[in-house]
Design an enzyme around this catalytic site. Structure first.
Site, PDB file in Angstrom:
ATOM      1  N   ASP A  45       6.589  -4.954  -6.400  1.00 36.79           N
ATOM      2  CA  ASP A  45       6.981  -3.448  -6.569  1.00 36.79           C
ATOM      3  C   ASP A  45       7.280  -3.089  -7.706  1.00 36.79           C
ATOM      4  OD1 ASP A  45       7.042  -0.952  -5.810  1.00 36.79           O
ATOM      5  OD2 ASP A  45       8.985  -1.193  -4.549  1.00 36.79           O
ATOM      6  N   ASP A  70       2.215   2.574  -9.814  1.00 37.80           N
ATOM      7  CA  ASP A  70       3.212   2.051  -8.681  1.00 37.80           C
ATOM      8  C   ASP A  70       2.468   0.951  -7.947  1.00 37.80           C
ATOM      9  OD1 ASP A  70       5.156   1.460  -6.897  1.00 37.80           O
ATOM     10  OD2 ASP A  70       4.258   3.039  -5.343  1.00 37.80           O
TER      11      ASP A  70
END
Length: 470
Positions: free
Chosen positions: A107, A336
């Site tokens: 992440d 992201d």
């Protein structure tokens, strides 16, 4: 003592200049052959992408009131990185003495690295299809001689809580406080996690990183695995390892499980700054993060200077205030890995979607399918000898162009008769009634089959089309 030990230990650091890790797919779904299952799978991914965007745009993390690297012969550390139908990519990391290997969601939109911790770890709402929460791999601190609870006066406690951390029961005039760093509670798009901070040893084949700050989560909601935060915060893996750059090539995902993985490369560098570019990559500089006191989480994101969006040869006229973050921190674009589908704030999305609808007006719209899947626009392409779909192109500062292949922004849905745009949006606004946070979030689905590089040393983002699977 600043860091009350669970076990006393002494660690010596062995260093290499790069690490490669495999990235693997995370999944909560296995059989998606029936149409309704495929629709539901897409709906879950669309909803989770929107929930993720809402959290990134309006962070609501709840938090109660240096070691050095030295070089060895290797230049990289690698680890497999693999996609799952769950929507994320998995990377396995080893912590402790002896090592315990745990899978993490990769992440770049958050910073804390945390794992399910202790034999009493509980995850509420984790009964995803294909996942058994009782079989979650947990880290057990008592089995590691290098585990210690981080003390409240340990400078690393400030990684998460800042300089104003409250050490209840500690005398500010003494350095011998044995009170632990406060528990953390972090919220993500899908759920949350809570626990305490540990100091542990991070182990690679040719590299050992001592005193690594790791979250020992005791309780989570809707988090099927731990998270490896690769954001810009001081507690992230790149920050704690002082990485010069990291890169990956996300293997193509078709909403199912696969054993195919590619490498996540971690470059610790050789100790001196280099301006060299990776051959074949186009680069654009990272944009300065907006410094907004009310949303400190914006400082963790990787902002890009997206200048233009093209649908086919037509430039979509997006207001500049949406493409660049303003003084309030709202607007702009981030990249992201934790978001599946690219998110666009409603004013941006409508302009892009309308341009696709205009250029594909010879195909009938499937608006019922759009309601079911949460994607759109969707089109029925049955009976067509050939299908023409305009290209989606992102143009960044410096002229770098990301000309997406069709499979990165359209997907077949349920059958070969229907296709949908894999970009999502919602109608969420901030509590003040205005925009909030980044207007565009470039998700992992759009990054498939791209070599992507986060050049932290030179503050730039590089990318190039590449077939990632073997």
């Amino acid at each position: 003592m600043a860091s009350p030990p669970l076990f006393y230990f002494l660690i010596f650091l062995t260093v290499v200049s790069a690490v490669t890790l495999p990235l693997s797919p995370f999944s909560h779904s296995t059989d998606q052959s029936p149409n309704n299952d495929a629709h539901l799978a897409l709906r879950r991914l669309a909803d989770s992408s929107i929930a993720r965007a809402q959290q990134l745009k309006q962070p609501t993390s709840i938090k109660p009131n240096e070691d050095s690297l030295s070089a060895s012969s290797a230049d990289a550390v690698k680890s497999p990185l693999t996609p799952k139908s769950y929507g994320g990519y998995s990377v396995s990391l080893s912590f402790g003495t002896p090592s315990q290997t745990i899978p993490f969601v990769f992440d770049t939109g958050s910073s804390l690295v945390w794992f399910p911790c202790t034999s009493r770890y509980l995850c509420s709402g984790c009964n995803f299809p294909g996942l058994d929460p009782t079989r979650t791999i947990r880290f057990v601190p008592k089995d590691s001689s290098s585990s210690r609870v981080i003390g409240c006066q340990n400078p690393k406690c400030r990684f998460l809580f800042g300089s104003n951390v409250k050490c209840r029961g500690c005398d500010p005039s003494t350095r011998n406080c044995t009170v632990a760093c406060p528990p953390y509670i972090l919220r993500y798009g899908l759920g949350s996690t809570a626990g305490i901070l540990l100091s542990e040893k991070l182990n690679f084949a040719d590299l050992t990183v001592p005193d690594f700050v790791i979250g020992c989560s005791i309780l989570s909601t809707r988090q099927p695995a731990g998270i490896a935060g690769f954001g810009r915060g001081p507690e992230s893996l790149p920050s704690q390892m002082n990485l010069k750059r990291f890169s990956h090539c996300l293997v193509s995902r078709r909403f199912d499980d696969t054993n195919v993985s590619t490498d996540l490369d971690l470059d610790t560098g050789s100790g001196h700054k280099t301006e060299s570019k990776t051959p074949g990559l186009s680069y654009t500089p990272f944009r300065n993060n907006p410094k907004v006191s009310a949303n400190a989480a914006f400082l963790e994101y990787y902002y890009l200077s997206l200048r233009r969006i093209f649908v086919g040869s037509k430039r979509v006229k997006i207001p500049y205030k949406l493409l660049a973050p303003g003084p309030d921190g709202n607007g702009g674009s981030i990249v992201d890995s934790g978001s599946t589908f690219t998110f666009m704030e409603r004013p941006v999305f409508e302009l892009v979607a309308e341009e696709f609808a205009t250029q594909m007006s010879n195909y009938s719209r499937e608006k019922e399918l759009e309601k079911i899947t949460g994607l759109g626009p969707c089109f029925n392409i049955s009976g067509k000898g050939s299908v023409t779909v305009p290209e989606l192109t992102f143009v960044f500062k410096g002229g770098a162009k990301m000309e997406l292949p069709l499979s990165n922004y359209f997907t077949l849905v349920g059958s070969v008769d229907n296709v949908c745009l894999t970009v999502v949006s919602d109608n969420t606004v901030s509590s003040t009634g205005g925009r909030s946070g980044p207007a565009i979030i470039l998700g992992s689905f759009q990054q498939q089959n791209y070599h992507v590089e986060y050049d932290l040393e030179n503050d730039r983002f590089g990318f190039a089309r590449k077939k990632c699977s073997p």
